[in-house]
Scaffold this motif. Structure first.
Motif, PDB file in Angstrom:
ATOM      1  N   TRP A 247       2.992  -0.853 -10.095  1.00 33.79           N
ATOM      2  CA  TRP A 247       3.230  -0.853  -8.660  1.00 33.79           C
ATOM      3  C   TRP A 247       3.499   0.559  -8.149  1.00 33.79           C
ATOM      4  CZ3 TRP A 247       4.044  -5.452  -5.556  1.00 33.79           C
ATOM      5  CH2 TRP A 247       3.910  -6.650  -6.272  1.00 33.79           C
ATOM      6  N   GLY A 248       3.054   0.804  -6.938  1.00 31.72           N
ATOM      7  CA  GLY A 248       3.409   2.017  -6.209  1.00 31.72           C
ATOM      8  C   GLY A 248       3.626   1.639  -4.756  1.00 31.72           C
ATOM      9  N   ARG A 249       4.555   2.318  -4.120  1.00 34.96           N
ATOM     10  CA  ARG A 249       4.879   1.931  -2.752  1.00 34.96           C
ATOM     11  C   ARG A 249       5.064   3.168  -1.898  1.00 34.96           C
ATOM     12  NH1 ARG A 249       9.530  -2.425  -0.997  1.00 34.96           N
ATOM     13  NH2 ARG A 249       9.164  -2.360   1.248  1.00 34.96           N
TER      14      ARG A 249
ATOM     15  N   VAL B 273      -0.976  -2.212  -7.771  1.00 31.76           N
ATOM     16  CA  VAL B 273      -0.538  -2.692  -6.464  1.00 31.76           C
ATOM     17  C   VAL B 273      -0.003  -1.506  -5.675  1.00 31.76           C
ATOM     18  CG1 VAL B 273       0.962  -4.263  -5.205  1.00 31.76           C
ATOM     19  CG2 VAL B 273       0.050  -4.933  -7.436  1.00 31.76           C
ATOM     20  N   LEU B 274      -0.601  -1.252  -4.507  1.00 32.76           N
ATOM     21  CA  LEU B 274      -0.165  -0.179  -3.616  1.00 32.76           C
ATOM     22  C   LEU B 274       0.418  -0.832  -2.368  1.00 32.76           C
ATOM     23  CD1 LEU B 274      -3.263   2.184  -3.929  1.00 32.76           C
ATOM     24  CD2 LEU B 274      -1.104   2.342  -5.181  1.00 32.76           C
ATOM     25  N   ASP B 275       1.732  -0.836  -2.275  1.00 30.46           N
ATOM     26  CA  ASP B 275       2.407  -1.540  -1.188  1.00 30.46           C
ATOM     27  C   ASP B 275       2.673  -0.592  -0.020  1.00 30.46           C
ATOM     28  OD1 ASP B 275       5.149  -3.971  -1.237  1.00 30.46           O
ATOM     29  OD2 ASP B 275       3.512  -3.614   0.168  1.00 30.46           O
ATOM     30  N   ASP B 276       2.748  -1.177   1.193  1.00 31.13           N
ATOM     31  CA  ASP B 276       3.048  -0.434   2.419  1.00 31.13           C
ATOM     32  C   ASP B 276       2.083   0.729   2.634  1.00 31.13           C
ATOM     33  OD1 ASP B 276       6.650  -0.916   2.216  1.00 31.13           O
ATOM     34  OD2 ASP B 276       5.085  -2.126   3.147  1.00 31.13           O
ATOM     35  N   LEU B 277       0.799   0.429   2.508  1.00 36.21           N
ATOM     36  CA  LEU B 277      -0.219   1.475   2.633  1.00 36.21           C
ATOM     37  C   LEU B 277      -0.235   2.095   4.033  1.00 36.21           C
ATOM     38  CD1 LEU B 277      -2.328   2.448   0.530  1.00 36.21           C
ATOM     39  CD2 LEU B 277      -4.027   1.114   1.782  1.00 36.21           C
ATOM     40  N   HIS B 278       0.281   1.391   5.034  1.00 33.34           N
ATOM     41  CA  HIS B 278       0.303   1.927   6.397  1.00 33.34           C
ATOM     42  C   HIS B 278       1.182   3.168   6.503  1.00 33.34           C
ATOM     43  CE1 HIS B 278       3.288  -1.272   5.864  1.00 33.34           C
ATOM     44  NE2 HIS B 278       4.091  -0.529   6.586  1.00 33.34           N
TER      45      HIS B 278
ATOM     46  N   ALA C 207      16.678  -2.573  -9.968  1.00 33.39           N
ATOM     47  CA  ALA C 207      15.655  -1.845 -10.722  1.00 33.39           C
ATOM     48  C   ALA C 207      14.809  -2.766 -11.581  1.00 33.39           C
ATOM     49  CB  ALA C 207      16.306  -0.774 -11.594  1.00 33.39           C
ATOM     50  N   ARG C 208      15.295  -4.001 -11.830  1.00 38.66           N
ATOM     51  CA  ARG C 208      14.512  -4.923 -12.647  1.00 38.66           C
ATOM     52  C   ARG C 208      13.310  -5.461 -11.894  1.00 38.66           C
ATOM     53  NH1 ARG C 208      19.764  -6.127 -13.743  1.00 38.66           N
ATOM     54  NH2 ARG C 208      19.812  -7.848 -12.233  1.00 38.66           N
ATOM     55  N   ASP C 209      13.284  -5.302 -10.566  1.00 44.10           N
ATOM     56  CA  ASP C 209      12.132  -5.704  -9.765  1.00 44.10           C
ATOM     57  C   ASP C 209      10.998  -4.723 -10.034  1.00 44.10           C
ATOM     58  OD1 ASP C 209      10.235  -6.150  -7.719  1.00 44.10           O
ATOM     59  OD2 ASP C 209      11.784  -6.945  -6.395  1.00 44.10           O
ATOM     60  N   ALA C 210       9.806  -5.260 -10.332  1.00 48.56           N
ATOM     61  CA  ALA C 210       8.681  -4.373 -10.663  1.00 48.56           C
ATOM     62  C   ALA C 210       8.367  -3.410  -9.530  1.00 48.56           C
ATOM     63  CB  ALA C 210       7.443  -5.206 -11.009  1.00 48.56           C
ATOM     64  N   ARG C 211       8.565  -3.853  -8.286  1.00 47.84           N
ATOM     65  CA  ARG C 211       8.219  -2.989  -7.169  1.00 47.84           C
ATOM     66  C   ARG C 211       9.122  -1.789  -7.050  1.00 47.84           C
ATOM     67  NH1 ARG C 211       8.829  -6.634  -2.366  1.00 47.84           N
ATOM     68  NH2 ARG C 211      10.158  -7.782  -3.808  1.00 47.84           N
ATOM     69  N   ALA C 212      10.290  -1.841  -7.662  1.00 47.65           N
ATOM     70  CA  ALA C 212      11.218  -0.706  -7.584  1.00 47.65           C
ATOM     71  C   ALA C 212      10.771   0.464  -8.423  1.00 47.65           C
ATOM     72  CB  ALA C 212      12.616  -1.154  -8.023  1.00 47.65           C
TER      73      ALA C 212
ATOM     74  N   PRO D 158       2.612   7.053  -3.743  1.00 52.74           N
ATOM     75  CA  PRO D 158       2.326   5.760  -4.386  1.00 52.74           C
ATOM     76  C   PRO D 158       1.671   5.926  -5.752  1.00 52.74           C
ATOM     77  CG  PRO D 158       1.634   5.742  -2.097  1.00 52.74           C
ATOM     78  CD  PRO D 158       1.948   7.155  -2.423  1.00 52.74           C
ATOM     79  N   PHE D 159       0.765   6.885  -5.874  1.00 48.36           N
ATOM     80  CA  PHE D 159       0.070   7.064  -7.148  1.00 48.36           C
ATOM     81  C   PHE D 159       0.971   7.707  -8.193  1.00 48.36           C
ATOM     82  CE2 PHE D 159      -3.509   6.518  -4.278  1.00 48.36           C
ATOM     83  CZ  PHE D 159      -4.296   5.647  -5.012  1.00 48.36           C
ATOM     84  N   ARG D 160       1.920   8.516  -7.765  1.00 47.37           N
ATOM     85  CA  ARG D 160       2.889   9.059  -8.720  1.00 47.37           C
ATOM     86  C   ARG D 160       3.645   7.907  -9.393  1.00 47.37           C
ATOM     87  NH1 ARG D 160       4.623  14.656  -7.582  1.00 47.37           N
ATOM     88  NH2 ARG D 160       3.449  15.464  -5.819  1.00 47.37           N
ATOM     89  N   GLN D 161       4.069   6.931  -8.568  1.00 49.86           N
ATOM     90  CA  GLN D 161       4.807   5.794  -9.114  1.00 49.86           C
ATOM     91  C   GLN D 161       3.926   4.975 -10.053  1.00 49.86           C
ATOM     92  OE1 GLN D 161       7.217   3.725  -5.932  1.00 49.86           O
ATOM     93  NE2 GLN D 161       6.129   5.209  -4.654  1.00 49.86           N
ATOM     94  N   VAL D 162       2.679   4.793  -9.681  1.00 55.01           N
ATOM     95  CA  VAL D 162       1.768   4.010 -10.518  1.00 55.01           C
ATOM     96  C   VAL D 162       1.577   4.672 -11.874  1.00 55.01           C
ATOM     97  CG1 VAL D 162      -0.651   3.303 -10.776  1.00 55.01           C
ATOM     98  CG2 VAL D 162       0.549   2.886  -8.627  1.00 55.01           C
ATOM     99  N   LEU D 163       1.353   5.991 -11.866  1.00 54.38           N
ATOM    100  CA  LEU D 163       1.134   6.681 -13.132  1.00 54.38           C
ATOM    101  C   LEU D 163       2.393   6.701 -13.984  1.00 54.38           C
ATOM    102  CD1 LEU D 163      -1.181   9.684 -12.227  1.00 54.38           C
ATOM    103  CD2 LEU D 163      -1.774   7.449 -13.146  1.00 54.38           C
ATOM    104  N   ARG D 164       3.554   6.790 -13.330  1.00 50.94           N
ATOM    105  CA  ARG D 164       4.807   6.733 -14.089  1.00 50.94           C
ATOM    106  C   ARG D 164       4.940   5.373 -14.764  1.00 50.94           C
ATOM    107  NH1 ARG D 164       8.231   7.579 -10.204  1.00 50.94           N
ATOM    108  NH2 ARG D 164       8.329   9.834 -10.508  1.00 50.94           N
ATOM    109  N   ALA D 165       4.664   4.313 -13.981  1.00 48.32           N
ATOM    110  CA  ALA D 165       4.759   2.961 -14.543  1.00 48.32           C
ATOM    111  C   ALA D 165       3.731   2.760 -15.651  1.00 48.32           C
ATOM    112  CB  ALA D 165       4.558   1.927 -13.438  1.00 48.32           C
ATOM    113  N   LEU D 166       2.529   3.318 -15.472  1.00 50.69           N
ATOM    114  CA  LEU D 166       1.499   3.183 -16.494  1.00 50.69           C
ATOM    115  C   LEU D 166       1.917   3.873 -17.789  1.00 50.69           C
ATOM    116  CD1 LEU D 166      -1.348   2.249 -17.277  1.00 50.69           C
ATOM    117  CD2 LEU D 166      -2.231   4.381 -16.294  1.00 50.69           C
ATOM    118  N   GLU D 167       2.488   5.067 -17.654  1.00 57.67           N
ATOM    119  CA  GLU D 167       2.933   5.789 -18.844  1.00 57.67           C
ATOM    120  C   GLU D 167       4.042   5.020 -19.572  1.00 57.67           C
ATOM    121  OE1 GLU D 167       5.217   9.497 -18.390  1.00 57.67           O
ATOM    122  OE2 GLU D 167       3.710  10.378 -19.710  1.00 57.67           O
TER     123      GLU D 167
END
Length: 961
Positions: free
Chosen positions: A55-57, A148-153, A329-334, A69-78
Motif C-alpha cells: 500500500w501507498g497513500r 494499492v495507491l490510496d487518495d490519488l487526488h 501500525a498493524r493496519d496495512a494502509r499505515a 505513495p511510491f516510496r511507501q510501496v517500495l518500502r513495503a515491498l522491501e
C-alpha cells in the motif's frame, strides 16, 4: 455491503493480473463512499490468489516529498521480501537506482533519483521510472503483486506521471495497480492523468455511488444492533445520499434512540464531532494536535511538538485507536509506521478544534524537532511545510531557506510541478523574511525554470517579468539577460516582443567583448527577430555562432545553432537546415544532451519534409518519440505529436491525424502557449477542410498576430470548403500583401494557400504575383521550414493552379502532371489526388485532342482515391467534373452561373456584371472560371455562342478532337 458487482469486477481483473496480464484499476467515489473498504476486500482477494499486496497513500500536506505513495510501496515491498527470505534474505531482489548510487543496502529505503553523472535531468527521470517499473515487475514475477495507491487526488504530479508510465508498461507483468481517488476533488493534474489513461487497454474504471435505501437500512441495523423504522432509514438515506461513512456516523450518534424521536444532526461535521466528544479530554487534545500536524501520526514527533511525554501520547493514541478514530501500525494502509487517522473527515473536524495560535506553535515546534533529527536532510519537504505553516508566528527567513532547499530537491527528482509550488511559497513569504532584491530575484527565476519545465507558460512569464523588474531596480543587466534566456527553445507569440526587448536591453548593459553570456544573448536576440526581421536574424545568428565557437562553450554553440536554424528557415535554407540538424544531433549524442538530440531530430524532420523526402522524414518519428519520452516534458510531447500528425495527414491517415491533432491542441491549451496553440488550431481547420468532417464547431481564430497571413488564409480555405464563400471572400480580400507579411519559414506554405484562394476567386492579379515567387521552389514541398504542421505536397501543384488561373493552360498541365507524379512517388495520396483533379480541370479547359478523355479518366481516378481516403469535398468536386465531361448534364450550371453566362453573352465586362448582379467583381471572375470548366470552354466568346445557340445539352465541339 451493496458492492457485489464492483467486487466481482475487481476480482476478475486481479485474476487476469495473476495470470500475467497486468491491470490498472481506477476506483473512484466521494469521501466515505466505501472505496477503502472495497480496496481491503480487493487485497483479501489478491491474498487468496497468492498475490502480495503493498500500500501507498498520498496526503494533502505539502511536507511530503515527491513520489510519496511510491516510496511507501517500495518500502513495503522491501519489507515483504525480507520477511519471505528470512534473515539475510532479499539478496535476489532487483538492484534499485539508489543501490547503484550508494553501493549498498544499509540505508533507509526510498525513491530517489539515481545519480547518473553526466546525464541530464530528463534522462534521469526516465531512468527513475524504469527503475520503479522494474522493481515492481520483479516483485510481481513470482506470485503476482497488488499495489494499492490510496487518495490519488492528493498525489503530486510526479507520482501521477509515474502511474501513467506504469500503466503503459504493465501489460506483460503479473502486476495489478489499484488507484483510489475522490472524484469530487479531481484537480487538473489528476484530470490529465485520467485522460492519459483513458485509451489504455489494461485500465478498468470502477465508480462507487451511494447505497440504495434498503442497503442503508441494513447498514443501520448492523451498526445499532436493531432494525430502524422506515422513516428513520428514509431520512438518513436522503441526508447522506447513501454514503456509508455518513450513514455509519449518524447511526452511532443515534445510540439507543429509535423511530421518529431520533434526532438527525445538521451535518456530518456534527456527526464527527459527536464521536470526538466521546473521547477523554486528554485523548481529544492529543488527537486534535495530531490532526494539525498530518494524517499519519508519529508519536515521538507529536510528543516533541506538543511538549508531552511519549508514554502519555501513546496511551491517548491507544484510546483513539480503540474508538476507531485512528488505525494502528498493524493496519496495512499505515505502511508500517505509527498510526493514522481512519478517515480524513475525522481529521479535518479534529483540526478545527485547535485555535490558530496553538496550530502555529505546533507547526513551529514540529519543524524544530525535524531539523534536529539525523535524517533532516531527507525530510526537507516536511520541514519546509511545517515552517511555512507556522507563519506569521514562525521564522520567515528559515521557512524560505527550507522551502528553497525542498524545491531544489524536487527539481533534482524531476518533480517540476512540486518545485514550482515550493518556490512560489518561498516567494510569497520573501517580504516577511526581509530578503534582498537579488535573493527574491533568484527565487523567481528558479520558479520560472520549474514552470517552463512543467509547461505552465502563463505563470512562467509572470515569474520572469517579476524577476526582471527586480534586476532592473538593481541595475543588473546580466540577470535581465539570464531571466530572458529561461524561455530559450520556446516559441511564443505572446513572449516574442517582450523577449526581444529584454535581449537588447541586456546586450546594451554588458561588456561588448566575447563572452559566453553575450554569445547566448546574441543567439536569443536573433531568434526573437526570426519572424519580424529576417535580415537581422541572419546577421546576429552568424555573429552568435562565431562568438560561441571562439569562447568554446558547447551550450552557447547549441543555442547559436538554433538561432541559425531559424535564420535559415526559409526555403532557400533547406539544405543548410538539414546540415544544422545533423550537427546538433551529433553534439547532443556526444554530450548525452536529450534536448539537443530532440532539436536535431526535429530540424531534420522539417528539412526532409520540405525536400519531399517523406520516407526519410517519417523515419525520424520513432527517434523523436523516444527522446520526447525521456525528456518527460509536455512541450517535447507536443513537438512529437505535431510531427506525427503532419505525417499522418500527408499519408492520408486522417483518423490518426484527428487523434494526434486533438492531443496536441489540448496540450497547448492547458499550457497557455500561443506558439503551439495557433498552429494546432490551424491544423484542425486544415484537416476539416480536407475531409469535410463534422464535429465540434470551429470558431474564427483570434488575431494573435495580425501580421501573419497564414491563419486567416487557412480560415478562408476552411470557409470555402464549408460552403461559406461570401465570408471566405471577405477574408481573402482583407489579407495583407503576402510579400510584406510572411516570415521566411512560412513562405512556401503561404504561397500555396494564397494561390489556392486566388484560383478559387479567379484572382489573376494575385496569381500573376505568386507564380514567379513560387518558381524557384518548384522542386520543394509546401510546408513550414521550422515546426512543420502540414505537408501540402509538391509545389508543382500550386504552380499549376496559378498557371491555370492565368489561362496559361500548357504551363498548368505541365506543372500539374509533374505534381501528380511527384506526390505519388513521395507517398502522399491526398496531394496526388488533388493534383490529378486539377490536371483534369486544366485539360478540360485546354481541349486539345485527347484532353477531354484524359480529363474524364483523371476525374474518375481522383474521385475514387478521394472516396477511399475520406476526402468528401474533393470526391464531390471530382464527381461534378466527371458528370460535366460525360455530357450527362447541360453544363451543369447553377442558377447564378446561368445568369452570369447570359450577362457574358451580352458582352458585359466583369465590373459591369458585378454591378448588374449586385456581387463583387472577384465573385464574377470566379463564376466565369467555373462556367468555362463545366462547359469545357477556354474563353468568353464560346460562352456567348453557347447561350446564343440556346444552351444545348452538349456544347458544340465539346469533347471533340
Amino acid at each position: 455491503m451493496g458492492r457485489e458487482q464492483e467486487l466481482a469486477r475487481i476480482e476478475d481483473r486481479l485474476g487476469a493480473a495473476s495470470g500475467g496480464a497486468g491491470q490498472v484499476l481506477l476506483l473512484a467515489g466521494e469521501p466515505g463512499v466505501g472505496k477503502s473498504r472495497l480496496a481491503e476486500q480487493a487485497a483479501a482477494v489478491a491474498a487468496r490468489l497468492g498475490m502480495r499486496c503493498c500500500w501507498g497513500r498520498a496526503t494533502d500536506e505539502e511536507g511530503n516529498p515527491a513520489y510519496w505513495p511510491f516510496r511507501q510501496v517500495l518500502r513495503a515491498l522491501e519489507q515483504s521480501e525480507g520477511a519471505q527470505d528470512g534473515p539475510g534474505g532479499g539478496q535476489d531482489r532487483p538492484e534499485s537506482g539508489r543501490d547503484r548510487a550508494e553501493g549498498g543496502r544499509d540505508r533507509p529505503t526510498g525513491l530517489v533519483v539515481p545519480d547518473f553523472g553526466a546525464m541530464n535531468e530528463a534522462e534521469s527521470r526516465f531512468r527513475l521510472f524504469e527503475d520503479v517499473s522494474g522493481l515492481l515487475a520483479a516483485g510481481a514475477e513470482k506470485d503476482g503483486l497488488l499495489v494499492v495507491l490510496d487518495d490519488l487526488h492528493w498525489a503530486d504530479e510526479a507520482s501521477l506521471r509515474l502511474l501513467v508510465y506504469l500503466a503503459r508498461g504493465a501489460a506483460a507483468a503479473r502486476l495489478a495497480v489499484l488507484a483510489i481517488y475522490r472524484d469530487t476533488e479531481i484537480g487538473e493534474p489528476l484530470r490529465r492523468t485520467l485522460a492519459a489513461l483513458a485509451g489504455e487497454a489494461s485500465v478498468t474504471r470502477v465508480r462507487l455511488t451511494g447505497l440504495a435505501e434498503s442497503e442503508v437500512g441494513d447498514l443501520l441495523a448492523g451498526v445499532t444492533g436493531w432494525p430502524s423504522p422506515e422513516p428513520v432509514v428514509g431520512a438518513i438515506s436522503r441526508r447522506t445520499r447513501g454514503n456509508p461513512f455518513f450513514v455509519t456516523e449518524l447511526a452511532r450518534l443515534l445510540g439507543g434512540e429509535q423511530g421518529d424521536e431520533a434526532e438527525l444532526p445538521a451535518g456530518v461535521r456534527d456527526a464527527v464531532r459527536g464521536r470526538l466528544d466521546r473521547l477523554s479530554a486528554w485523548c481529544g487534545q492529543v488527537v486534535s494536535a495530531a490532526a494539525v500536524l498530518g494524517s499519519a501520526v508519529d508519536p515521538p514527533a507529536l510528543a516533541a511538538a506538543a511538549g508531552w511525554e511519549v508514554a502519555e501520547v501513546l496511551d491517548a493514541l491507544d484510546e483513539a485507536a480503540a474508538a476507531g478514530i485512528l488505525t494502528t501500525a498493524r493496519d496495512a494502509r499505515a505502511g508500517g509506521t505509527g498510526s493514522r487517522f481512519g478517515h480524513d473527515l475525522i481529521r479535518e473536524a479534529a483540526r478545527l478544534e485547535v485555535g490558530t495560535a496553538q496550530r502555529l506553535i505546533l507547526h513551529r515546534r514540529m519543524a524544530e524537532h525535524l531539523i534536529g533529527r539525523v535524517d533532516a536532510a531527507d525530510r526537507t519537504s516536511e520541514v519546509a511545510f511545517h515552517l511555512l505553516e507556522s507563519l506569521p508566528a514562525g521564522d520567515a527567513g528559515l521557512a524560505v531557506a527550507w522551502a528553497e532547499r525542498a524545491a531544489e530537491q524536487a527539481m533534482a527528482q524531476l518533480a517540476w510541478e512540486e518545485a514550482a509550488v515550493l518556490y512560489g511559497r518561498a516567494v510569497a513569504v520573501a517580504g516577511d523574511a526581509a530578503l534582498s532584491g537579488p535573493d527574491r530575484c533568484r527565487l523567481l527565476l528558479a520558479r520560472a525554470r520549474a514552470q517552463v519545465r512543467a509547461y505552465d507558460m502563463v505563470e512562467a512569464r509572470r515569474s520572469l517579468l517579476a524577476a526582471v523588474d527586480l534586476a532592473r531596480e538593481a541595475g543588473d543587466a546580466r540577470t535581465v539577460g539570464e531571466a530572458a534566456m529561461i524561455m530559450e527553445g520556446v516559441s511564443d507569440f505572446v513572449w516574442d516582443d517582450v523577449g526581444a526587448a529584454l535581449y537588447a536591453e541586456a546586450l546594451a548593459g554588458i561588456p561588448e567583448q566575447d563572452s559566453v553570456l553575450r554569445a547566448r544573448l546574441l543567439a536569443q536576440y536573433a531568434v526573437s527577430h526570426a519572424w519580424s526581421s529576417p535580415g537581422e536574424a541572419e546577421t546576429r545568428s552568424a555573429e552568435a555562432l562565431a562568438m560561441a565557437e571562439r569562447v568554446g562553450d558547447r551550450r552557447a554553440v547549441k543555442e547559436a545553432l538554433r538561432a541559425r536554424q531559424l535564420a535559415r528557415s526559409g526555403p532557400d535554407g533547406v539544405t543548410d537546415r538539414l546540415a544544422l540538424g545533423d550537427r546538433m544531433l551529433a553534439m547532443g549524442e556526444a554530450d548525452r544532451d536529450d534536448d539537443a538530440v530532440l532539436w536535431g531530430r526535429l530540424w531534420r524532420f522539417d528539412a526532409l519534409a520540405q525536400l519531399g523526402r517523406l520516407d526519410r522524414a517519417e523515419a525520424e518519428l520513432a527517434p523523436i518519440d523516444v527522446v520526447a519520452r525521456r525528456l518527460r516534458s509536455p512541450l517535447t510531447r507536443w513537438h512529437a505529436l505535431r510531427c506525427r500528425a503532419a505525417m499522418a495527414l500527408a499519408r492520408g491517415r486522417f483518423d490518426d491525424a484527428v487523434v494526434l491533432g486533438e492531443q496536441a491542441l489540448e496540450l497547448s491549451r492547458r499550457a497557455g502557449h500561443e506558439g503551439a496553440l495557433v498552429p494546432s488550431h490551424a491544423f484542425a481547420m486544415i484537416l476539416r477542410t480536407l475531409t469535410g468532417s463534422s464535429g465540434e464547431p470551429i470558431d474564427a481564430p483570434d488575431p494573435v498576430n495580425p501580421g501573419i497571413v497564414v491563419v486567416p488564409a487557412v480560415w478562408a480555405l476552411f470557409l470555402v470548403a464549408a460552403g461559406r464563400r461570401e465570408e471566405a471572400g471577405q477574408i481573402y480580400r482583407s489579407l495583407p500583401p503576402f510579400t510584406s507579411s510572411v516570415p521566411p519559414f512560412l513562405l512556401v506554405s503561404v504561397l500555396a494557400m494564397i494561390t489556392e484562394l486566388a484560383a478559387e476567386f479567379g484572382d489573376r492579379e494575385t496569381a500573376a504575383r505568386t507564380y514567379p515567387a513560387m518558381m524557384p521552389y518548384a522542386d520543394l514541398f509546401a510546408c513550414g521550414g521550422a515546426g512543420v504542421i502540414t505537408i501540402y505536397g509538391s509545389m508543382r501543384l500550386p504552380l499549376g493552379r496559378a498557371a491555370a488561373t492565368l489561362g496559361r493552360l500548357d504551363d498548368a498541365v505541365r506543372h500539374l502532371r509533374a505534381a501528380a507524379e511527384v506526390n505519388e512517388r513521395a507517398g502522399t495520396p491526398p496531394m496526388a489526388a488533388f493534383a490529378r483533379y486539377e490536371l483534369a480541370r486544366a485539360l478540360a479547359r485546354r481541349r486539345r485532342p485527347g484532353d477531354r478523355d484524359e480529363a474524364a479518366a483523371l476525374a474518375e481516378s481522383a474521385g475514387a482515391a478521394a472516396g477511399e481516403l475520406g476526402m468528401a469535398p474533393l470526391r464531390a468536386s471530382c464527381a461534378e467534373l466527371a458528370r460535366s465531361l460525360s455530357g450527362r448534364v447541360a453544363g451543369p450550371l447553377t442558377r447564378r452561373e446561368d445568369e452570369i453566362a447570359a450577362l457574358v453573352s451580352q458582352g458585359l465586362t466583369s465590373r459591369q456584371i458585378a454591378a448588374a448582379a449586385h456581387i463583387a467583381e472577384r465573385t464574377v471572375e470566379n463564376h466565369v472560371q467555373h462556367i468555362l470548366v463545366k462547359l469545357g470552354f477556354t474563353n468568353r466568346a464560346q460562352i456567348a455562342a453557347w447561350v446564343a445557340a440556346g444552351r444545348p445539352r452538349r456544347p458544340e465541339g465539346a469533347g471533340s478532337e
